[in-house]
Scaffold this active site. Structure first.
Site, PDB file in Angstrom:
ATOM      1  N   GLY A  12       0.780  -1.227   0.000  1.00 11.71           N
ATOM      2  CA  GLY A  12       0.000   0.000   0.000  1.00 11.71           C
ATOM      3  C   GLY A  12       0.813   1.278   0.000  1.00 11.71           C
ATOM      4  O   GLY A  12       0.330   2.304   0.480  1.00 11.71           O
ATOM      5  N   ASN A  14       1.429   2.953  -2.648  1.00 16.19           N
ATOM      6  CA  ASN A  14       0.706   3.848  -3.559  1.00 16.19           C
ATOM      7  C   ASN A  14      -0.539   4.413  -2.889  1.00 16.19           C
ATOM      8  O   ASN A  14      -0.894   5.575  -3.106  1.00 16.19           O
ATOM      9  CB  ASN A  14       0.364   3.141  -4.863  1.00 16.19           C
ATOM     10  CG  ASN A  14       1.555   3.094  -5.796  1.00 16.19           C
ATOM     11  OD1 ASN A  14       1.907   4.094  -6.415  1.00 16.19           O
ATOM     12  ND2 ASN A  14       2.227   1.954  -5.845  1.00 16.19           N
ATOM     13  N   MET A  90      -3.824  -7.652  -7.222  1.00 20.05           N
ATOM     14  CA  MET A  90      -3.307  -8.759  -8.029  1.00 20.05           C
ATOM     15  C   MET A  90      -4.402  -9.643  -8.629  1.00 20.05           C
ATOM     16  O   MET A  90      -4.298 -10.863  -8.618  1.00 20.05           O
ATOM     17  CB  MET A  90      -2.347  -9.605  -7.188  1.00 20.05           C
ATOM     18  CG  MET A  90      -1.200  -8.819  -6.567  1.00 20.05           C
ATOM     19  SD  MET A  90      -0.232  -7.884  -7.762  1.00 20.05           S
ATOM     20  CE  MET A  90       0.768  -9.208  -8.398  1.00 20.05           C
ATOM     21  N   ARG A  91      -5.452  -9.015  -9.145  1.00 19.43           N
ATOM     22  CA  ARG A  91      -6.559  -9.767  -9.745  1.00 19.43           C
ATOM     23  C   ARG A  91      -6.934  -9.174 -11.084  1.00 19.43           C
ATOM     24  O   ARG A  91      -6.885  -7.957 -11.241  1.00 19.43           O
ATOM     25  CB  ARG A  91      -7.810  -9.678  -8.856  1.00 19.43           C
ATOM     26  CG  ARG A  91      -7.614 -10.217  -7.497  1.00 19.43           C
ATOM     27  CD  ARG A  91      -7.871 -11.695  -7.492  1.00 19.43           C
ATOM     28  NE  ARG A  91      -7.444 -12.271  -6.234  1.00 19.43           N
ATOM     29  CZ  ARG A  91      -7.555 -13.544  -5.923  1.00 19.43           C
ATOM     30  NH1 ARG A  91      -8.067 -14.390  -6.787  1.00 19.43           N
ATOM     31  NH2 ARG A  91      -7.147 -13.987  -4.770  1.00 19.43           N
ATOM     32  N   ASN A 107      -5.165   1.586 -13.534  1.00 17.49           N
ATOM     33  CA  ASN A 107      -4.164   0.749 -12.867  1.00 17.49           C
ATOM     34  C   ASN A 107      -2.786   1.371 -13.061  1.00 17.49           C
ATOM     35  O   ASN A 107      -2.536   2.059 -14.040  1.00 17.49           O
ATOM     36  CB  ASN A 107      -4.176  -0.664 -13.488  1.00 17.49           C
ATOM     37  CG  ASN A 107      -3.165  -1.587 -12.846  1.00 17.49           C
ATOM     38  OD1 ASN A 107      -3.022  -1.635 -11.616  1.00 17.49           O
ATOM     39  ND2 ASN A 107      -2.427  -2.322 -13.662  1.00 17.49           N
ATOM     40  N   HIS A 109       1.212   0.307 -13.453  1.00 15.57           N
ATOM     41  CA  HIS A 109       2.066  -0.851 -13.737  1.00 15.57           C
ATOM     42  C   HIS A 109       3.529  -0.393 -13.710  1.00 15.57           C
ATOM     43  O   HIS A 109       3.866   0.627 -14.321  1.00 15.57           O
ATOM     44  CB  HIS A 109       1.710  -1.439 -15.110  1.00 15.57           C
ATOM     45  CG  HIS A 109       2.496  -2.659 -15.419  1.00 15.57           C
ATOM     46  ND1 HIS A 109       2.265  -3.856 -14.788  1.00 15.57           N
ATOM     47  CD2 HIS A 109       3.555  -2.860 -16.248  1.00 15.57           C
ATOM     48  CE1 HIS A 109       3.139  -4.751 -15.231  1.00 15.57           C
ATOM     49  NE2 HIS A 109       3.928  -4.172 -16.114  1.00 15.57           N
TER      50      HIS A 109
HETATM   51  C1  GRF Z   1       3.417  -1.223  -7.501  1.00 10.54           C
HETATM   52  O1  GRF Z   1       4.730  -1.352  -7.951  1.00 10.54           O
HETATM   53  C2  GRF Z   1       2.450  -1.209  -8.663  1.00 10.54           C
HETATM   54  O2  GRF Z   1       2.982  -0.646  -9.822  1.00 10.54           O
HETATM   55  C3  GRF Z   1       2.204  -2.668  -8.872  1.00 10.54           C
HETATM   56  O3  GRF Z   1       2.174  -3.224  -7.572  1.00 10.54           O
HETATM   57  C4  GRF Z   1       2.963  -2.439  -6.696  1.00 10.54           C
HETATM   58  C5  GRF Z   1       2.123  -2.075  -5.523  1.00 10.54           C
HETATM   59  O4  GRF Z   1       2.867  -1.517  -4.491  1.00 10.54           O
HETATM   60  N1  GRF Z   1       1.007  -2.887  -9.655  1.00 10.54           N
HETATM   61  P1  GRF Z   1       2.149  -0.906  -3.214  1.00 10.54           P
HETATM   62  O5  GRF Z   1       1.268  -1.986  -2.585  1.00 10.54           O
HETATM   63  O6  GRF Z   1       1.362   0.296  -3.634  1.00 10.54           O
HETATM   64  O7  GRF Z   1       3.276  -0.555  -2.294  1.00 10.54           O
END
Ligand code: GRF
Length: 188
Positions: A12, A14, A90-91, A107, A109
């Site tokens: 988390g 982000n 992750m889905r 999303n 990436h």
């Molecule tokens: C990030 O690197 C994002 O790009 C990818 O999963 C990671 C999530 O990180 N899809 P966080 O849980 O936000 O730390």
């Protein structure tokens, strides 16, 4: 004020970055709901510490994915959610959620799409020997990491960079690019 939901399965960071941007008034929005498909994910605690509603579930508690997504849609609508930001969720999302929020699910990436799709984007790009790496934000569709691109940011990989170095650089970019992109989209 636009209400968003953040969907996550892990740490988390982000989520943190988006919430920080809101608190700093760089992003004019409110995280109304955090949706988590893993009961042990660290993001749950982070959201609760901020007093943000969470919906934590396990897909196997449902008969099938459609039933599960129907419940997610119900929770999002009940919380007044208009936009959904996937952040390490992750889905694969199906048409149940996509139809309920058309062009409103995005999303992040950690690679420059369309290269290096999937769960190991950073590692794959690093091991390939890429000299330029970066981050992509895109609309979500039923195919993994394949929707229309909204924003990308790239950087030159330093000579002799380790995987840890590039991971840190990617995350740093993510934490700036995601709130910035959300602000642009929500303002439109
Ligand atoms: C990030 O690197 C994002 O790009 C990818 O999963 C990671 C999530 O990180 N899809 P966080 O849980 O936000 O730390």
């Amino acid at each position: 004020m636009k209400k968003i939901a953040v969907f996550a399965s892990g740490t988390g960071t982000n989520f943190d970055a988006i919430q920080r941007a809101i608190e700093n008034k760089e992003l004019n929005a409110e995280i109304a709901l955090v949706v988590v498909d893993k009961k042990t994910a660290k993001v749950i605690e982070k959201a609760r510490n901020k007093g943000i509603e969470t919906y934590v579930f396990s897909y196997k508690d449902f008969e099938n994915k459609a039933e599960c997504e129907k419940e997610i849609v119900r929770r999002c609508k009940a919380a007044g959610v208009e936009w959904i930001a996937l952040a390490g969720y992750m889905r694969i999302i199906t048409h149940v959620l996509l139809d309920a929020f058309p062009n409103r699910i995005i999303n992040i990436h950690p690679a420059l799409l369309p290269s290096f799709k999937g769960a190991h984007g950073i590692e794959d790009a690093y091991n390939y020997g890429c000299k330029v790496m970066g981050v992509t934000i895109h609309y979500v569709n039923e195919e993994m990491d394949a929707g229309k691109i909204i924003a990308q940011r790239a950087f030159d990989v330093p000579e002799n960079a380790t995987l840890e170095t590039v991971e840190a650089m990617i995350h740093q970019i993510e934490h700036v690019l995601y709130p910035e992109t959300l602000q642009k989209l929500l303002g439109e």
